[in-house]
Write a protein that holds these residues in place. Sequence first.
Motif, PDB file in Angstrom:
ATOM      1  N   TYR A 110      12.607  -4.962   6.511  1.00  0.00           N
ATOM      2  CA  TYR A 110      11.161  -4.826   6.722  1.00  0.00           C
ATOM      3  C   TYR A 110      10.529  -4.242   5.456  1.00  0.00           C
ATOM      4  O   TYR A 110      10.238  -3.044   5.394  1.00  0.00           O
ATOM      5  CB  TYR A 110      10.871  -3.902   7.910  1.00  0.00           C
ATOM      6  CG  TYR A 110      11.491  -4.345   9.212  1.00  0.00           C
ATOM      7  CD1 TYR A 110      10.935  -5.373   9.958  1.00  0.00           C
ATOM      8  CD2 TYR A 110      12.648  -3.713   9.708  1.00  0.00           C
ATOM      9  CE1 TYR A 110      11.505  -5.766  11.158  1.00  0.00           C
ATOM     10  CE2 TYR A 110      13.211  -4.097  10.904  1.00  0.00           C
ATOM     11  CZ  TYR A 110      12.637  -5.138  11.629  1.00  0.00           C
ATOM     12  OH  TYR A 110      13.189  -5.529  12.813  1.00  0.00           O
ATOM     13  N   PRO A 111      10.305  -5.072   4.447  1.00  0.00           N
ATOM     14  CA  PRO A 111       9.775  -4.547   3.182  1.00  0.00           C
ATOM     15  C   PRO A 111       8.344  -4.031   3.274  1.00  0.00           C
ATOM     16  O   PRO A 111       7.928  -3.199   2.473  1.00  0.00           O
ATOM     17  CB  PRO A 111       9.849  -5.761   2.244  1.00  0.00           C
ATOM     18  CG  PRO A 111       9.840  -6.948   3.154  1.00  0.00           C
ATOM     19  CD  PRO A 111      10.560  -6.522   4.386  1.00  0.00           C
ATOM     20  N   ASN A 112       7.595  -4.517   4.257  1.00  0.00           N
ATOM     21  CA  ASN A 112       6.204  -4.083   4.410  1.00  0.00           C
ATOM     22  C   ASN A 112       6.073  -3.184   5.625  1.00  0.00           C
ATOM     23  O   ASN A 112       6.263  -3.617   6.763  1.00  0.00           O
ATOM     24  CB  ASN A 112       5.287  -5.299   4.576  1.00  0.00           C
ATOM     25  CG  ASN A 112       5.342  -6.217   3.374  1.00  0.00           C
ATOM     26  OD1 ASN A 112       5.299  -5.747   2.246  1.00  0.00           O
ATOM     27  ND2 ASN A 112       5.467  -7.513   3.614  1.00  0.00           N
ATOM     28  N   LYS A 113       5.765  -1.916   5.372  1.00  0.00           N
ATOM     29  CA  LYS A 113       5.588  -0.946   6.450  1.00  0.00           C
ATOM     30  C   LYS A 113       4.136  -0.496   6.492  1.00  0.00           C
ATOM     31  O   LYS A 113       3.517  -0.263   5.456  1.00  0.00           O
ATOM     32  CB  LYS A 113       6.503   0.269   6.247  1.00  0.00           C
ATOM     33  CG  LYS A 113       7.974  -0.053   6.418  1.00  0.00           C
ATOM     34  CD  LYS A 113       8.837   1.193   6.345  1.00  0.00           C
ATOM     35  CE  LYS A 113       8.975   1.673   4.922  1.00  0.00           C
ATOM     36  NZ  LYS A 113       9.932   2.792   4.813  1.00  0.00           N
ATOM     37  N   LYS A 114       3.601  -0.379   7.690  1.00  0.00           N
ATOM     38  CA  LYS A 114       2.205   0.013   7.860  1.00  0.00           C
ATOM     39  C   LYS A 114       2.135   1.284   8.681  1.00  0.00           C
ATOM     40  O   LYS A 114       2.429   1.291   9.877  1.00  0.00           O
ATOM     41  CB  LYS A 114       1.421  -1.105   8.550  1.00  0.00           C
ATOM     42  CG  LYS A 114      -0.064  -0.807   8.711  1.00  0.00           C
ATOM     43  CD  LYS A 114      -0.766  -1.961   9.398  1.00  0.00           C
ATOM     44  CE  LYS A 114      -2.242  -1.654   9.597  1.00  0.00           C
ATOM     45  NZ  LYS A 114      -2.951  -2.747  10.308  1.00  0.00           N
ATOM     46  N   GLN A 115       1.772   2.361   8.034  1.00  0.00           N
ATOM     47  CA  GLN A 115       1.674   3.640   8.739  1.00  0.00           C
ATOM     48  C   GLN A 115       0.421   3.653   9.603  1.00  0.00           C
ATOM     49  O   GLN A 115      -0.663   3.308   9.148  1.00  0.00           O
ATOM     50  CB  GLN A 115       1.633   4.789   7.726  1.00  0.00           C
ATOM     51  CG  GLN A 115       1.597   6.166   8.372  1.00  0.00           C
ATOM     52  CD  GLN A 115       1.674   7.249   7.325  1.00  0.00           C
ATOM     53  OE1 GLN A 115       2.642   7.322   6.586  1.00  0.00           O
ATOM     54  NE2 GLN A 115       0.664   8.072   7.256  1.00  0.00           N
ATOM     55  N   ILE A 116       0.552   4.054  10.866  1.00  0.00           N
ATOM     56  CA  ILE A 116      -0.608   4.012  11.757  1.00  0.00           C
ATOM     57  C   ILE A 116      -1.038   5.404  12.216  1.00  0.00           C
ATOM     58  O   ILE A 116      -2.171   5.590  12.611  1.00  0.00           O
ATOM     59  CB  ILE A 116      -0.315   3.136  13.000  1.00  0.00           C
ATOM     60  CG1 ILE A 116       0.889   3.683  13.767  1.00  0.00           C
ATOM     61  CG2 ILE A 116      -0.086   1.689  12.604  1.00  0.00           C
ATOM     62  CD1 ILE A 116       1.137   2.962  15.074  1.00  0.00           C
ATOM     63  N   ASP A 117      -0.131   6.379  12.163  1.00  0.00           N
ATOM     64  CA  ASP A 117      -0.483   7.708  12.667  1.00  0.00           C
ATOM     65  C   ASP A 117       0.469   8.727  12.058  1.00  0.00           C
ATOM     66  O   ASP A 117       1.642   8.804  12.434  1.00  0.00           O
ATOM     67  CB  ASP A 117      -0.380   7.715  14.196  1.00  0.00           C
ATOM     68  CG  ASP A 117      -0.946   8.987  14.809  1.00  0.00           C
ATOM     69  OD1 ASP A 117      -0.733  10.068  14.236  1.00  0.00           O
ATOM     70  OD2 ASP A 117      -1.609   8.902  15.858  1.00  0.00           O
ATOM     71  N   ILE A 118      -0.044   9.512  11.128  1.00  0.00           N
ATOM     72  CA  ILE A 118       0.805  10.485  10.430  1.00  0.00           C
ATOM     73  C   ILE A 118       1.357  11.530  11.392  1.00  0.00           C
ATOM     74  O   ILE A 118       2.527  11.908  11.318  1.00  0.00           O
ATOM     75  CB  ILE A 118       0.015  11.164   9.290  1.00  0.00           C
ATOM     76  CG1 ILE A 118      -0.311  10.139   8.208  1.00  0.00           C
ATOM     77  CG2 ILE A 118       0.813  12.317   8.694  1.00  0.00           C
ATOM     78  CD1 ILE A 118      -1.154  10.684   7.079  1.00  0.00           C
TER      79      ILE A 118
ATOM     80  N   PHE B 269       7.577   3.522  12.121  1.00  0.00           N
ATOM     81  CA  PHE B 269       6.298   4.227  12.152  1.00  0.00           C
ATOM     82  C   PHE B 269       6.042   4.988  10.849  1.00  0.00           C
ATOM     83  O   PHE B 269       5.217   5.892  10.815  1.00  0.00           O
ATOM     84  CB  PHE B 269       6.255   5.195  13.338  1.00  0.00           C
ATOM     85  CG  PHE B 269       6.076   4.516  14.664  1.00  0.00           C
ATOM     86  CD1 PHE B 269       4.816   4.148  15.112  1.00  0.00           C
ATOM     87  CD2 PHE B 269       7.181   4.209  15.459  1.00  0.00           C
ATOM     88  CE1 PHE B 269       4.654   3.523  16.341  1.00  0.00           C
ATOM     89  CE2 PHE B 269       7.025   3.576  16.677  1.00  0.00           C
ATOM     90  CZ  PHE B 269       5.755   3.218  17.124  1.00  0.00           C
ATOM     91  N   SER B 270       6.783   4.629   9.791  1.00  0.00           N
ATOM     92  CA  SER B 270       6.632   5.319   8.512  1.00  0.00           C
ATOM     93  C   SER B 270       5.931   4.442   7.497  1.00  0.00           C
ATOM     94  O   SER B 270       5.882   3.209   7.622  1.00  0.00           O
ATOM     95  CB  SER B 270       8.016   5.733   7.964  1.00  0.00           C
ATOM     96  OG  SER B 270       8.574   6.729   8.775  1.00  0.00           O
ATOM     97  N   LYS B 271       5.439   5.079   6.462  1.00  0.00           N
ATOM     98  CA  LYS B 271       4.713   4.378   5.401  1.00  0.00           C
ATOM     99  C   LYS B 271       5.711   3.751   4.446  1.00  0.00           C
ATOM    100  O   LYS B 271       6.670   4.420   4.069  1.00  0.00           O
ATOM    101  CB  LYS B 271       3.825   5.372   4.666  1.00  0.00           C
ATOM    102  CG  LYS B 271       2.840   4.746   3.721  1.00  0.00           C
ATOM    103  CD  LYS B 271       1.907   5.812   3.185  1.00  0.00           C
ATOM    104  CE  LYS B 271       0.850   5.213   2.262  1.00  0.00           C
ATOM    105  NZ  LYS B 271      -0.063   6.215   1.750  1.00  0.00           N
TER     106      LYS B 271
END
Length: 338
Positions: free
Chosen positions: A179-187, A336-338
């Motif tokens: 999963y090379p692209n990670k999208k953080q949604i809630d720190i 769930f990480s950036k």
Amino acid sequence: MKKDNKKVIYWLLTGCLLIFIMVIVGGITRLTHSGLSISNYKLISGTIPPMNETEWNAAFDLYKQYPEYQKINHQFTLEDFKDIYFWEWLHRVIGRFIGVVFIIPFVYFLIRKQLTKPTIKKSIILMLLGGFQGFLGWFMVKSGLIDRPDVSHYRLAMHLTAAFITFAYTFWVALDLIYPNKKQIDIKFRNLIRWGLAVLLLQIIYGAFVAGLDAGLLHNYWPLMSDRTLIHESVYIEQSPLIKNFVEGKSGVQFVHRYLAYIVVGLIVFIWYRGKRIKKNNIQSNSLNTLVIIVCIQFLLGIFTLIFRVPIVLGVLHQIVAFFLLGAMTFSLHRFSK
């Protein structure tokens, strides 16, 4: 050829699988009290077990020189010795094999320029972790060869925890490529999972303490530590100062491991509940559902392992599911990480 390709991912996941197998064999080695059967360390020649009666007798004679035989297993025959020798030998061979599986493909990928710079750095960290794990294995065994017929539970905890961390990091590196692209949604939610992972690692350490002290062989009741009806839980004071009971006393260590289990379950259920209130994709949702299912299975396994006084099958299953739980927590954190 594309860098960080599928071959690299399969290599990393193979490493995860081998570490998993090694932890299983290590658990069996501990539960069968086989860890001190090989009292010398030979990196290359030690790969080949005794091949004839003369070599077996020489290995057995060496074992007789150390505390475990002299104080506990003095009634052992050669056949008894062969049984415990097998598990420790297998554990060490798998460790060597893991080293080969990590190093040779890494050099190959490096020569073929199939690794990006970030992956090269992470792979070097992985190999350092693997080497350190091997050192901790011998460091642990050495503690049982001087004047005590058992290994230090502190060193056992270091050895086991290092194996779990090495697995988690290997899995994380593989996930970075999958999963090379990670999208953080809630720190805040990500940090909550981090806290869950930290508490889980602490519980794993205490699980190693319980194993190292054979603390699962007493207080075999649930939900209390006694079969008597008590208004509140109590800890049997064994040592002074009081704090030593919770790191060296069998009752105290079991007490902490029991109640940390409630905290781990509570934290993961809370993570799952909080996760329902945020926007997420199917993979993220499934990761949280899997996490809460595994922790419930692990909690029940812990109860039955204790009640039945740690039979080998349940003891190994309890360790296996702990491995899956760490994997599920690592996967959830990654998603769930950036």
